[in-house]
Design a protein around this motif. Structure first.
Motif, short mmCIF file in Angstrom:
data_model
loop_
_atom_site.label_atom_id
_atom_site.label_comp_id
_atom_site.label_asym_id
_atom_site.label_seq_id
_atom_site.Cartn_x
_atom_site.Cartn_y
_atom_site.Cartn_z
N TRP A 177 24.65 37.83 18.43
CA TRP A 177 25.70 38.11 17.45
C TRP A 177 25.55 39.51 16.87
O TRP A 177 26.36 39.92 16.05
N ARG A 178 24.51 40.21 17.26
CA ARG A 178 24.31 41.57 16.75
C ARG A 178 24.58 42.58 17.84
O ARG A 178 24.27 42.34 19.01
N THR A 179 25.09 43.74 17.44
CA THR A 179 25.26 44.82 18.40
C THR A 179 23.89 45.32 18.83
O THR A 179 22.86 44.99 18.20
N VAL A 180 23.87 46.12 19.88
CA VAL A 180 22.62 46.68 20.38
C VAL A 180 21.89 47.43 19.26
O VAL A 180 20.69 47.22 19.03
N LEU A 181 22.62 48.28 18.54
CA LEU A 181 21.98 49.06 17.47
C LEU A 181 21.36 48.15 16.41
O LEU A 181 20.22 48.35 15.99
N ARG A 182 22.11 47.12 16.00
CA ARG A 182 21.60 46.23 14.95
C ARG A 182 20.43 45.39 15.46
O ARG A 182 19.55 45.02 14.69
N ASN A 183 20.39 45.12 16.77
CA ASN A 183 19.23 44.45 17.34
C ASN A 183 18.00 45.35 17.26
O ASN A 183 16.91 44.90 16.92
N ILE A 184 18.22 46.61 17.60
CA ILE A 184 17.09 47.56 17.61
C ILE A 184 16.55 47.73 16.19
O ILE A 184 15.34 47.87 15.99
N LEU A 185 17.42 47.70 15.20
CA LEU A 185 17.01 47.93 13.81
C LEU A 185 16.41 46.68 13.15
O LEU A 185 15.95 46.75 12.01
N MET A 188 15.86 55.92 26.64
CA MET A 188 15.84 54.74 27.52
C MET A 188 17.10 54.64 28.37
O MET A 188 17.35 53.60 28.99
N GLY A 189 17.93 55.67 28.32
CA GLY A 189 19.16 55.65 29.13
C GLY A 189 20.19 54.67 28.61
O GLY A 189 20.94 54.07 29.38
N LEU A 190 20.22 54.49 27.30
CA LEU A 190 21.16 53.52 26.72
C LEU A 190 22.21 54.21 25.86
O LEU A 190 22.92 53.57 25.09
N LYS A 191 22.30 55.53 26.01
CA LYS A 191 23.21 56.29 25.15
C LYS A 191 24.64 55.74 25.27
O LYS A 191 25.12 55.47 26.37
N GLY A 192 25.28 55.57 24.13
CA GLY A 192 26.68 55.13 24.13
C GLY A 192 26.84 53.62 24.08
O GLY A 192 27.94 53.11 23.99
N PHE A 193 25.73 52.89 24.13
CA PHE A 193 25.84 51.43 24.13
C PHE A 193 25.52 50.81 22.77
O PHE A 193 25.38 49.60 22.66
N GLU A 194 25.42 51.67 21.72
CA GLU A 194 24.95 51.13 20.43
C GLU A 194 25.86 50.06 19.86
O GLU A 194 25.41 49.15 19.19
N ASP A 195 27.17 50.15 20.15
CA ASP A 195 28.08 49.14 19.59
C ASP A 195 28.39 48.01 20.58
O ASP A 195 29.23 47.15 20.30
N SER A 196 27.74 48.03 21.74
CA SER A 196 27.94 46.93 22.68
C SER A 196 27.14 45.73 22.22
O SER A 196 26.23 45.85 21.39
N TYR A 197 27.47 44.59 22.78
CA TYR A 197 26.68 43.39 22.51
C TYR A 197 25.70 43.18 23.67
O TYR A 197 26.01 43.54 24.81
#
Lengths: 252, 252
Positions: B92-100, B124-133
């Motif tokens: 239920w969290r975006t990638v960024l919120r998971n990382i934080l 880590m080659g994840l640029k641009g995916f911060e708002d993905s699930y």
């Protein structure tokens, strides 16, 4: 099947059922007080619309109040029970035991205690609806994967944090979908209470109309109840899909 | 050795079950220096995951002691980053919120870490995916998100439990490169539990071989190749001599 085709096919199925029903009643000369034809039911709804809507509103008011109480109570109780396994072990058997009591049998007692007003009806709706909401919500909260739990603890999470940041979000889709079950249970509760201890509401109308052999009016009540329950359930479903989109990620 | 980050002295873990007790690991003495990468290899059931849990403070040793950076209580274990075989991301969290998440659990200001999260993601080659699930990403990408989450709070100790076991061989090699880059870049002290001997030799300064029931340390093999190491190293003669030696120690 595309959505349009699907809805067209269900409308068609409905039409077929109504036509067969209508024809059967007319050709077999079934008396109105045994089984009214769909056309007779429709005419009755139009004729008594004010009376019906007033009582329908009453039923919906008590059942949604009961449902709202049940939702809040179940959510709060599952949170407490998820937080403390010792409280859970002490209280859960009591709740299961209570669930084994047929709630309809409590209506006369509730009427004795609270009179014939709204209170016994709301309480009956609440008492029937809360268990079907509590069980899936609590189960989702207490079945966090062991590895996830350990990872959170290793990250320094407290029990309260695990509850608010993981257990509750995880339980949300289960909670929301259990509201469908809760909704139908709450309406059953309100209608039963209206039949036993009330002079208003759809339950009361059904009871009084069948006692006068006014079967078309009873059927009108059933039809209106089914339609509104269906509409509320669909609305809940839409809210559910919006709030917990992540839970439907597989697209099933 | 005066300068150590963590020291295990004669550690034993006994799990209590219905048939009395099961000793999972016994007589474990292990010292890990700051900046060191220690691989732990062994067959399934040799207690290597138990050992990792003891180091993470998730399991209390029934005998012996774990001394963390000089302090003897388990309370100093907040600075741990963990990565498991399964990414354990919250859907239920975006990638960024998971990382934080670890920052959130520590009650620190999230805004201060967004920049670091984005930088880690880029590495880590994840640029641009911060708002993905998370469920919108491939398995390898999810594991990279989990690695970012493990590193976001600059843990003083990075614990990896079979981190790449569920990935395909090519993705696993990519992850080795990324992990090694991340470890070298910020000089993380790392403990890597794996049953992949190749992975342990390629990434570690020292490989601990565990075996037996209850699990004990059978050997410690220093791996002297300079880090960072290239993937080509695995085709060299010396590298494969280490593999053969460790394979021999694990027995048949």
């Amino acid at each position: 099947m595309p959505y349009r085709v699907r809805s067209a096919s269900s409308v068609l199925a409905l039409l077929v059922v109504c036509t067969v029903w209508e024809l059967a009643v007319r050709l077999l000369n079934v008396p109105r007080y045994i089984l009214p034809a769909p056309s007779a039911i429709a005419l009755t709804i139009v004729k008594y619309r004010d009376h019906l809507l007033l009582n329908l509103f009453d039923t919906l008011l008590t059942s949604t109040l009961g449902l709202a109480l049940a939702a809040v109570f179940s959510l709060a109780l599952s949170t407490v029970l998820a937080y403390s396994s010792s409280i859970r072990e002490a209280i859960y058997p009591l709740l299961s035991g209570f669930n084994a009591i047929p709630r309809a049998a409590l209506v006369p007692l509730l009427a004795l205690w609270f009179g014939l007003g709204m209170v016994p009806r709301v309480l009956t709706a609440f008492l029937i609806a809360f268990f079907p909401i509590l069980v899936p919500t609590l189960t989702a909260m207490v079945t966090i994967e062991k590895e996830l739990w350990e990872m959170l603890v290793a990250f320094g999470a407290t029990k309260a944090q695990i509850l608010t940041k993981v257990a509750i979000p995880r339980a949300t889709p289960y909670f929301l979908s259990s509201l469908h079950m809760g909704l139908t249970s709450a309406i059953v509760g309100s209608v039963i209470a209206e039949m036993v201890a009330s002079d208003r509401g759809i339950g009361y109308v059904i009871l009084s109309s069948t006692s006068r052999l006014d079967t078309p009016l009873a059927f009108s009540c059933l039809l209106l109840l089914a339609l509104t329950t269906f509409a509320i359930s669909k609305t809940l479903g839409l809210i559910e899909r919006r709030v917990v989109r992540w839970a439907y990620r597989a697209g099933l | 050795m005066g300068n150590y980050l963590i020291k295990l002295r004669d550690v034993e873990v006994r799990y209590n079950n219905r048939n009395g007790g099961l000793v999972a690991i016994t007589g474990i003495n292990l010292t890990v220096s700051p900046g060191e990468v220690v691989g732990i290899v062994g067959r399934s059931g040799c207690g290597k995951t138990t050992l990792l849990k003891v180091i993470a403070g998730l399991v209390k040793p029934t005998r012996g002691e774990v001394i963390y950076n000089g302090s003897q209580d388990g309370g100093g274990f907040r600075g741990i980053g963990m990565l498991f075989q399964s990414p354990l991301l919250l859907p239920w969290r975006t990638v960024l919120r998971n990382i934080l998440l670890p920052i959130e659990l520590r009650g620190e200001d999230l805004d201060k870490y967004v920049g670091r999260a984005l930088e880690l993601m880029e590495r880590m080659g994840l640029k641009g995916f911060e708002d993905s699930y998370p469920w919108e990403l491939s398995g390898g990408m999810q594991q990279r998100v989990a690695l970012c989450r493990a590193l976001i709070h600059r843990p003083s100790l990075l614990l990896l439990d079979e981190p790449f076991g569920s990935l395909d061989a090519i993705t696993r090699e990519e992850m080795w490169v990324l992990l090694q880059g991340a470890i070298s870049y910020e000089n993380y002290t790392t403990i890597l539990v794996t049953h992949d001997i190749r992975e342990a030799v390629l990434l570690s300064d020292r490989v601990i071989v565990m075996g037996g029931r209850p699990g004990r340390i059978k050997a410690e093999i220093p791996i002297p190749f300079r880090r960072p190491r290239s993937l080509e190293l695995q085709y060299s003669r010396e590298f494969n001599d280490y593999i053969a030696e460790i394979r021999g120690l694990l027995g048949d």
